[in-house]
Write a protein that holds these residues in place. Structure first.
Motif, PDB file in Angstrom:
ATOM      1  N   MET A   1       0.847  -1.183   0.000  1.00  0.00           N
ATOM      2  CA  MET A   1       0.000   0.000   0.000  1.00  0.00           C
ATOM      3  C   MET A   1       0.889   1.242   0.000  1.00  0.00           C
ATOM      4  O   MET A   1       1.871   1.320   0.733  1.00  0.00           O
ATOM      5  CB  MET A   1      -0.899  -0.001   1.225  1.00  0.00           C
ATOM      6  N   ALA A   2       0.523   2.223  -0.781  1.00  0.00           N
ATOM      7  CA  ALA A   2       1.267   3.480  -0.833  1.00  0.00           C
ATOM      8  C   ALA A   2       1.219   4.169   0.529  1.00  0.00           C
ATOM      9  O   ALA A   2       0.189   4.159   1.210  1.00  0.00           O
ATOM     10  CB  ALA A   2       0.687   4.382  -1.904  1.00  0.00           C
ATOM     11  N   GLN A   3       2.343   4.736   0.919  1.00  0.00           N
ATOM     12  CA  GLN A   3       2.441   5.400   2.218  1.00  0.00           C
ATOM     13  C   GLN A   3       2.037   6.869   2.159  1.00  0.00           C
ATOM     14  O   GLN A   3       1.956   7.528   3.186  1.00  0.00           O
ATOM     15  CB  GLN A   3       3.870   5.290   2.748  1.00  0.00           C
ATOM     16  N   PHE A   4       1.785   7.369   0.927  1.00  0.00           N
ATOM     17  CA  PHE A   4       1.466   8.779   0.747  1.00  0.00           C
ATOM     18  C   PHE A   4       0.247   8.924  -0.151  1.00  0.00           C
ATOM     19  O   PHE A   4       0.100   8.195  -1.126  1.00  0.00           O
ATOM     20  CB  PHE A   4       2.637   9.522   0.104  1.00  0.00           C
ATOM     21  N   GLU A   5      -0.585   9.890   0.181  1.00  0.00           N
ATOM     22  CA  GLU A   5      -1.638  10.317  -0.730  1.00  0.00           C
ATOM     23  C   GLU A   5      -1.101  11.574  -1.398  1.00  0.00           C
ATOM     24  O   GLU A   5      -0.677  12.514  -0.710  1.00  0.00           O
ATOM     25  CB  GLU A   5      -2.918  10.621   0.044  1.00  0.00           C
ATOM     26  N   VAL A   6      -1.098  11.604  -2.711  1.00  0.00           N
ATOM     27  CA  VAL A   6      -0.555  12.727  -3.466  1.00  0.00           C
ATOM     28  C   VAL A   6      -1.718  13.520  -4.035  1.00  0.00           C
ATOM     29  O   VAL A   6      -2.570  12.974  -4.743  1.00  0.00           O
ATOM     30  CB  VAL A   6       0.373  12.232  -4.591  1.00  0.00           C
ATOM     31  N   ILE A   7      -1.741  14.818  -3.719  1.00  0.00           N
ATOM     32  CA  ILE A   7      -2.835  15.684  -4.129  1.00  0.00           C
ATOM     33  C   ILE A   7      -2.276  16.765  -5.040  1.00  0.00           C
ATOM     34  O   ILE A   7      -1.382  17.526  -4.630  1.00  0.00           O
ATOM     35  CB  ILE A   7      -3.519  16.303  -2.890  1.00  0.00           C
ATOM     36  N   ALA A   8      -2.777  16.836  -6.261  1.00  0.00           N
ATOM     37  CA  ALA A   8      -2.336  17.859  -7.211  1.00  0.00           C
ATOM     38  C   ALA A   8      -2.844  19.222  -6.760  1.00  0.00           C
ATOM     39  O   ALA A   8      -3.901  19.338  -6.134  1.00  0.00           O
ATOM     40  CB  ALA A   8      -2.859  17.538  -8.611  1.00  0.00           C
ATOM     41  N   THR A   9      -2.082  20.248  -7.066  1.00  0.00           N
ATOM     42  CA  THR A   9      -2.506  21.631  -6.800  1.00  0.00           C
ATOM     43  C   THR A   9      -2.761  22.293  -8.160  1.00  0.00           C
ATOM     44  O   THR A   9      -2.453  21.716  -9.204  1.00  0.00           O
ATOM     45  CB  THR A   9      -1.413  22.413  -6.046  1.00  0.00           C
ATOM     46  N   PRO A  10      -3.256  23.512  -8.173  1.00  0.00           N
ATOM     47  CA  PRO A  10      -3.473  24.197  -9.445  1.00  0.00           C
ATOM     48  C   PRO A  10      -2.186  24.566 -10.190  1.00  0.00           C
ATOM     49  O   PRO A  10      -2.244  24.951 -11.350  1.00  0.00           O
ATOM     50  CB  PRO A  10      -4.225  25.472  -9.044  1.00  0.00           C
TER      51      PRO A  10
END
Length: 186
Positions: A1-10
């Motif tokens: 399982m990935a240890q990070f959630e990656v959230i794009a910004t504008p």
């Protein structure tokens, strides 16, 4: 399982990284850095330097700093205690978001970090007293490559959440951008 959630910004390449956490009665475990996972989302160089800061007073602004090529750096900025409003400004020549900024609250509680690509200026404002930050840098500090924007640069117009209570003399002396500033060529 990935240890990070990656959230794009504008802003292209600028990412919010949320550390996943396993908790039980003893406390929690959270991976702070994983080269393989973060390489895939933009931290594509080895960590060359790690810096820690403590800012004592709420409302203080530090920044906006960057390093020019060939010492342009990728940063991963995290707040270990307190709360900050973390800001990145796109200085990349030719970028569709040139001179746009993005700000986000980082804290120990939200376990989020800002992954800042090359070509961005970075700064923050403390939202509490005694804020401690940890920075991972892809390039060691090179004084001759250092650049900065004034935190109140009118062409950028950052909406700082609090009145600015303190800035270093050095940061107060950063000049405003000249009308012919066209950005950093990476």
């Amino acid at each position: 399982m990935a240890q990070f959630e990656v959230i794009a910004t504008p802003l292209a390449g600028l990412k919010l990284i949320r550390r996943r956490c396993s908790e039980d009665s003893r406390g929690y475990f959270s991976r702070f850095f994983c080269a393989a996972e973060l390489n895939a989302v933009g931290f594509s160089k080895p960590v060359a330097q790690i810096n820690q800061t403590l800012t004592r007073r709420c409302g203080t602004v530090r920044g906006l700093h960057f390093q020019a090529p060939p010492h342009a750096e990728i940063k991963l900025v995290s707040c270990l205690s307190g709360r900050i409003f973390d800001v990145a400004v796109d200085l990349r020549r030719g970028s569709s978001t040139f001179l746009h900024w993005f700000g986000v609250e980082l804290s120990a509680q939200n376990r989020e970090s800002l992954l800042i690509p090359q070509g961005f200026a970075h700064g923050f404002q403390t939202l509490a007293d005694d804020c401690e930050l940890l920075y991972l840098h892809s390039t060691a500090y090179a004084p001759a490559a250092e650049g900065a924007l004034h935190a109140l640069e009118p062409r950028v117009a950052i909406d700082w959440p609090l009145a600015i209570t303190e800035m270093s003399e050095r940061d107060r002396q950063h000049p405003n951008l000249t009308s012919d500033f066209q950005g950093i060529e990476l």
